[in-house]
Design an enzyme around this catalytic site. Structure first.
Site, PDB file in Angstrom:
ATOM      1  N   LYS A 192      -4.359   9.952   3.795  1.00  0.00           N
ATOM      2  CA  LYS A 192      -5.010   9.028   4.718  1.00  0.00           C
ATOM      3  C   LYS A 192      -6.029   9.733   5.609  1.00  0.00           C
ATOM      4  CE  LYS A 192      -4.765   5.648   4.807  1.00  0.00           C
ATOM      5  NZ  LYS A 192      -5.799   4.784   4.160  1.00  0.00           N
ATOM      6  N   GLN A 217      -1.350   2.178  10.114  1.00  0.00           N
ATOM      7  CA  GLN A 217      -0.108   2.292   9.333  1.00  0.00           C
ATOM      8  C   GLN A 217       0.968   3.052  10.127  1.00  0.00           C
ATOM      9  OE1 GLN A 217      -3.171   2.790   8.150  1.00  0.00           O
ATOM     10  NE2 GLN A 217      -3.327   2.383   5.947  1.00  0.00           N
ATOM     11  N   ASP A 254      -1.991  11.194  -1.669  1.00  0.00           N
ATOM     12  CA  ASP A 254      -2.439  10.200  -2.642  1.00  0.00           C
ATOM     13  C   ASP A 254      -2.874  10.850  -3.951  1.00  0.00           C
ATOM     14  OD1 ASP A 254      -2.639   7.311  -1.324  1.00  0.00           O
ATOM     15  OD2 ASP A 254      -2.884   8.884   0.176  1.00  0.00           O
ATOM     16  N   ARG A 304       0.860  -1.171   0.000  1.00  0.00           N
ATOM     17  CA  ARG A 304       0.000   0.000   0.000  1.00  0.00           C
ATOM     18  C   ARG A 304       0.908   1.237   0.000  1.00  0.00           C
ATOM     19  NH1 ARG A 304       2.561   1.902   3.585  1.00  0.00           N
ATOM     20  NH2 ARG A 304       1.095   3.559   3.704  1.00  0.00           N
ATOM     21  N   GLY A 305       0.223   2.432  -0.109  1.00  0.00           N
ATOM     22  CA  GLY A 305       1.001   3.661  -0.289  1.00  0.00           C
ATOM     23  C   GLY A 305       0.984   4.004  -1.776  1.00  0.00           C
ATOM     24  N   ALA A 306       0.663   5.264  -2.093  1.00  0.00           N
ATOM     25  CA  ALA A 306       0.424   5.669  -3.488  1.00  0.00           C
ATOM     26  C   ALA A 306       1.544   5.272  -4.446  1.00  0.00           C
ATOM     27  CB  ALA A 306       0.144   7.175  -3.536  1.00  0.00           C
ATOM     28  N   ARG A 322      -7.814   0.116  -6.433  1.00  0.00           N
ATOM     29  CA  ARG A 322      -8.086   1.184  -5.460  1.00  0.00           C
ATOM     30  C   ARG A 322      -8.237   2.507  -6.222  1.00  0.00           C
ATOM     31  NH1 ARG A 322      -4.228   1.239  -0.413  1.00  0.00           N
ATOM     32  NH2 ARG A 322      -6.052   2.278   0.509  1.00  0.00           N
TER      33      ARG A 322
END
Ligand code: MRU
Length: 367
Positions: free
Chosen positions: A248, A196, A237, A46-48, A89
């Site tokens: 987030k 996170q 993001d 995860r994470g852009a 996503r």
């Protein structure tokens, strides 16, 4: 770093399964596009920037798996893979930026042999990976000036090496300042519901021997009131034309608190997170995730039964609350509409000339 978020292994990807951190360091082996897409959807990765890199590598893997067929059939199959990746996503624009770069390779190689196309796609995916690390180091170099000795720095979620191909954006700023010998105190918001901050950011910082204090999200205001926070830096993001930033869930209230307490609030993000096709944050699609993420933790119910749940994974911070956006091109200040456009134009010119020289130099399949 003592770990690798993602690695291209020729016929599979090796991903660090972030769902198991910090308790277990276990790597996933993704051998095809659907296992990569599953890893993105379930937040094993995860994470852009990281999901952008994973999607690009997943597309290159798929090209290797498709049996020899007519160019039109191959292209149709690859378009299905790209659409499928794009449905994992909705909020992080880096995912779509990376898919578009892979599609561009397909657009530019209609008559090339299957072998050549596979090589180009692999080269492009690996280029996206390497550029991301280089970009994050530059973000760190530009952002480190914001941190002074004795500062208390608060971050939210994880925008570190785990959220990128390596090094990190917001945490890249922290690593660059720390490696320069600056002494400051780090605070990490736990970042409910997926934690996170407590699980990933704290784990990264401990690996790098940078002391960190973990707080629950609702403690930030009190810390600010006590004057223990001098600076906030978070990731992003998607950044709209006017400078509104999606990040987030929980970032927006932190920006309001920081504004109230006159604490500079910075965003660190690569220019691949810019989405200048949308005027403001209102148009950013916000992912809604499963209610179980709120009612349960690691399979154990923590909320009462028979309740409704609202679980947006991101929120939007208005540009008015953002002191600056730290990119690989420098720190962008207000007015964002004008200054982000300038950065984008420079980036487009540079990437076009880089691509031209890459094409002129032929494929770099052995990288
Ligand atoms: O749901 P996640 O964990 O993918 O959300 C990640 C974030 O919001 C990060 O801050 C953002 O992607 C920047 S990562 C460099």
């Amino acid at each position: 770093m003592k770990f690798k978020t993602i690695e291209w292994k020729g016929h599979y990807l090796r991903l660090l399964d972030q769902r198991r951190l910090p308790g277990e360091v276990r790597y996933l082996k993704c051998t095809d596009a659907s296992s990569v897409a599953r890893a993105i959807r379930t937040m094993a990765i995860r994470g852009a920037p990281a999901i952008g890199v994973a999607a690009a590598m997943g597309i290159a893997l798929a090209a290797k798996k498709i049996r020899p067929c007519q160019p039109s059939a191959f292209r149709a199959a690859m378009d299905r893979v790209c659409d499928f990746m794009g449905r994992t996503r909705p909020t992080a624009v880096n995912l779509f930026w990376a898919i578009d770069r892979m599609k561009k390779v397909l657009d530019e190689a209609p008559s090339s042999s299957l072998g050549e196309i596979r090589t180009r796609l692999e080269a492009e995916a690996r280029q996206i990976y390497e550029e991301d690390i280089e970009t994050n180091r530059k973000i760190g170099e530009y952002g480190k000036v914001l941190i002074k000795d004795g500062f208390g720095v608060l971050t939210h979620c994880n925008a570190g090496a785990l959220a990128t191909a390596g090094y990190g954006t917001a945490l890249g700023v922290i690593y660059a300042a720390w490696s320069e010998g600056k002494k400051f105190e780090m605070f990490a918001d736990e970042t409910r519901p997926m934690l996170q901050g407590a699980r990933l950011t704290a784990w990264e910082l401990v690996q790098e021997k940078i002391p960190v204090t973990v707080i629950t999200d609702n403690m930030a205001g009190w810390l600010m009131k006590q004057g223990r926070i001098s600076l906030m830096v978070v990731g992003a993001d998607r950044i709209a034309r006017n400078g509104d930033v999606a990040n987030k869930i929980g970032t927006y209230p932190l920006a309001i608190l920081a504004d109230f307490h006159r604490i500079p609030f910075y965003v660190a993000a690569p220019t691949s997170t810019l989405d200048l096709t949308i005027a403001s944050g209102e148009a950013i699609p916000i992912e809604e995730r499963s209610p179980e993420e709120v009612t349960h933790f690691r399979g154990k119910r923590i909320a009462a039964k028979k309740v409704s749940v609202f679980n947006p994974a991101f929120d939007v911070t208005p540009h008015t609350l953002i002191e600056g956006i730290v990119t690989e091109k420098g720190i962008i200040r207000k007015p964002y509409e004008r200054n982000l456009r300038k950065v984008q134009q420079t980036r487009e010119c540079l990437s076009q000339s880089a691509q031209r020289s890459r094409r002129a130099g032929g494929f770099e399949s052995n990288r």
